[in-house]
Design a protein around this motif. Structure first.
Motif, PDB file in Angstrom:
ATOM      1  N   ARG A  35       0.737  -1.229  -0.086  1.00  0.00           N
ATOM      2  CA  ARG A  35       0.047   0.018  -0.054  1.00  0.00           C
ATOM      3  C   ARG A  35       0.808   1.413   0.009  1.00  0.00           C
ATOM      4  NH1 ARG A  35      -4.647  -0.889   4.419  1.00  0.00           N
ATOM      5  NH2 ARG A  35      -3.073  -0.729   5.673  1.00  0.00           N
ATOM      6  N   SER A  36       2.119   1.175   0.370  1.00  0.00           N
ATOM      7  CA  SER A  36       3.039   2.214   0.371  1.00  0.00           C
ATOM      8  C   SER A  36       4.168   2.311  -0.560  1.00  0.00           C
ATOM      9  CB  SER A  36       3.567   2.345   1.813  1.00  0.00           C
ATOM     10  OG  SER A  36       4.185   1.364   2.264  1.00  0.00           O
ATOM     11  N   ASN A  45      -0.350   6.622   0.325  1.00  0.00           N
ATOM     12  CA  ASN A  45      -1.262   6.264   0.933  1.00  0.00           C
ATOM     13  C   ASN A  45      -1.939   6.845   2.341  1.00  0.00           C
ATOM     14  OD1 ASN A  45       0.895   5.407   2.601  1.00  0.00           O
ATOM     15  ND2 ASN A  45      -0.318   3.695   3.412  1.00  0.00           N
ATOM     16  N   ARG A 147      -6.100   4.791  -8.869  1.00  0.00           N
ATOM     17  CA  ARG A 147      -6.110   3.678  -7.675  1.00  0.00           C
ATOM     18  C   ARG A 147      -6.290   2.232  -8.697  1.00  0.00           C
ATOM     19  NH1 ARG A 147      -9.847   4.481  -2.655  1.00  0.00           N
ATOM     20  NH2 ARG A 147      -7.760   5.637  -1.975  1.00  0.00           N
ATOM     21  N   MET A 170      -3.496   5.153  -2.751  1.00  0.00           N
ATOM     22  CA  MET A 170      -3.776   3.967  -2.012  1.00  0.00           C
ATOM     23  C   MET A 170      -4.661   4.305  -0.940  1.00  0.00           C
ATOM     24  SD  MET A 170      -2.708   1.548  -4.047  1.00  0.00           S
ATOM     25  CE  MET A 170      -2.068   0.016  -3.114  1.00  0.00           C
ATOM     26  N   TRP A 171      -4.475   3.773   0.232  1.00  0.00           N
ATOM     27  CA  TRP A 171      -4.994   4.048   1.459  1.00  0.00           C
ATOM     28  C   TRP A 171      -4.290   3.653   2.548  1.00  0.00           C
ATOM     29  CZ3 TRP A 171      -6.283   0.590  -2.207  1.00  0.00           C
ATOM     30  CH2 TRP A 171      -6.079  -0.687  -2.022  1.00  0.00           C
ATOM     31  N   ASP A 172      -4.964   3.921   3.987  1.00  0.00           N
ATOM     32  CA  ASP A 172      -4.215   3.454   5.160  1.00  0.00           C
ATOM     33  C   ASP A 172      -5.303   2.916   6.068  1.00  0.00           C
ATOM     34  OD1 ASP A 172      -5.147   6.006   5.790  1.00  0.00           O
ATOM     35  OD2 ASP A 172      -3.976   5.902   7.407  1.00  0.00           O
TER      36      ASP A 172
END
Length: 240
Positions: A35-36, A45, A147, A170-172
């Motif tokens: 993700r990172s 992210n 994304r 992305m996302w966390d």
């Protein structure tokens, strides 16, 4: 004697090859799903900030539930970023335009939502550029963020994104991925794990997204009561 030693070595050699292949596959899996990190180009992210800002992002869609989602976000004056699928935009005319008109941001989630690993450069270009044209036609201005479906990326996709100066987002925090939590569970998890600069991934579409749709009102109200302010991905990245 030499033949016997060679025969004894074969199981060791085969075992070593199997281990090497497994480690290589595990490494590829980690890179594809990170993700990172990606092999080339810009990726975010979460944004490091002391301001209590949060970006709500919604993957897939749009569909017939669009107005319900718009109304839920409007109740708490919460702009969001929608990573839309091109085929869904065409199947549901007017829905993407409604999102833009309501003050939300559109971003690219490919045309068919296929996994973008082990694909050709032509496939990547077609998936992204076709959706870009639909997003522009819906009225989205400024940079179009990207994304990958299910977050997967390996070599061809990152290289294309880097060469075209595209930004992967992305996302966390993903409270409804890979499971079917209740609306209350979604709200609780976000409240416990959110941080300033968080990018939250939600899936509110189709019948399977009912619990997420039900969570939007309480989720936004809870975060606002905790001092968070909602911004689009573009606004959040401007703080980076």
């Amino acid at each position: 004697m030499a033949v016997q030693k060679t025969r004894r070595r074969w199981p060791v050699i085969v075992f070593a090859l199997v281990i090497t292949l497994l480690l290589g596959a595990a490494g590829l899996y980690q890179v594809a799903n990170a993700r990172s990190f990606q092999l080339a180009g810009k990726l975010t992210n979460r944004v490091e900030t002391t301001e209590k800002l949060v970006a709500l992002t919604f993957d897939d869609g749009p569909d017939e539930h669009t107005q319900e989602i718009i109304d839920a976000l409007a109740a708490e004056r919460a702009p969001a970023t929608f990573f839309v699928v091109g085929a869904q935009m065409e199947a549901n005319p007017g829905m993407a335009e409604a999102l833009v008109k309501a003050g939300h941001q559109l971003a690219n989630h490919t045309y068919t939502h296929r996994r973008m690993i082990f694909v050709s450069e032509e496939t990547v270009a077609g998936e992204i550029e076709r959706t870009d044209r639909l997003i522009r036609a819906a009225g989205q201005q400024g940079e179009i963020f990207f994304r990958p479906p299910t977050g997967k990326k390996l070599v061809t996709l990152p290289l294309y994104l880097s060469e075209h100066d595209r930004h992967t987002v992305m996302w966390d925090l993903e409270p409804d991925s890979g499971a079917t939590p209740t609306a209350a569970e979604i709200v609780t998890q976000v409240g416990q794990e959110v941080r300033p600069g968080s990018i939250i991934l939600l899936h509110p579409w189709y019948q399977s997204g009912q619990n997420t749709r039900d969570a939007i009102k309480d989720l936004t109200a809870t975060l606002r009561a905790d001092g968070y302010r909602f911004v689009t991905v573009g606004e959040l990245l401007a703080r980076a």
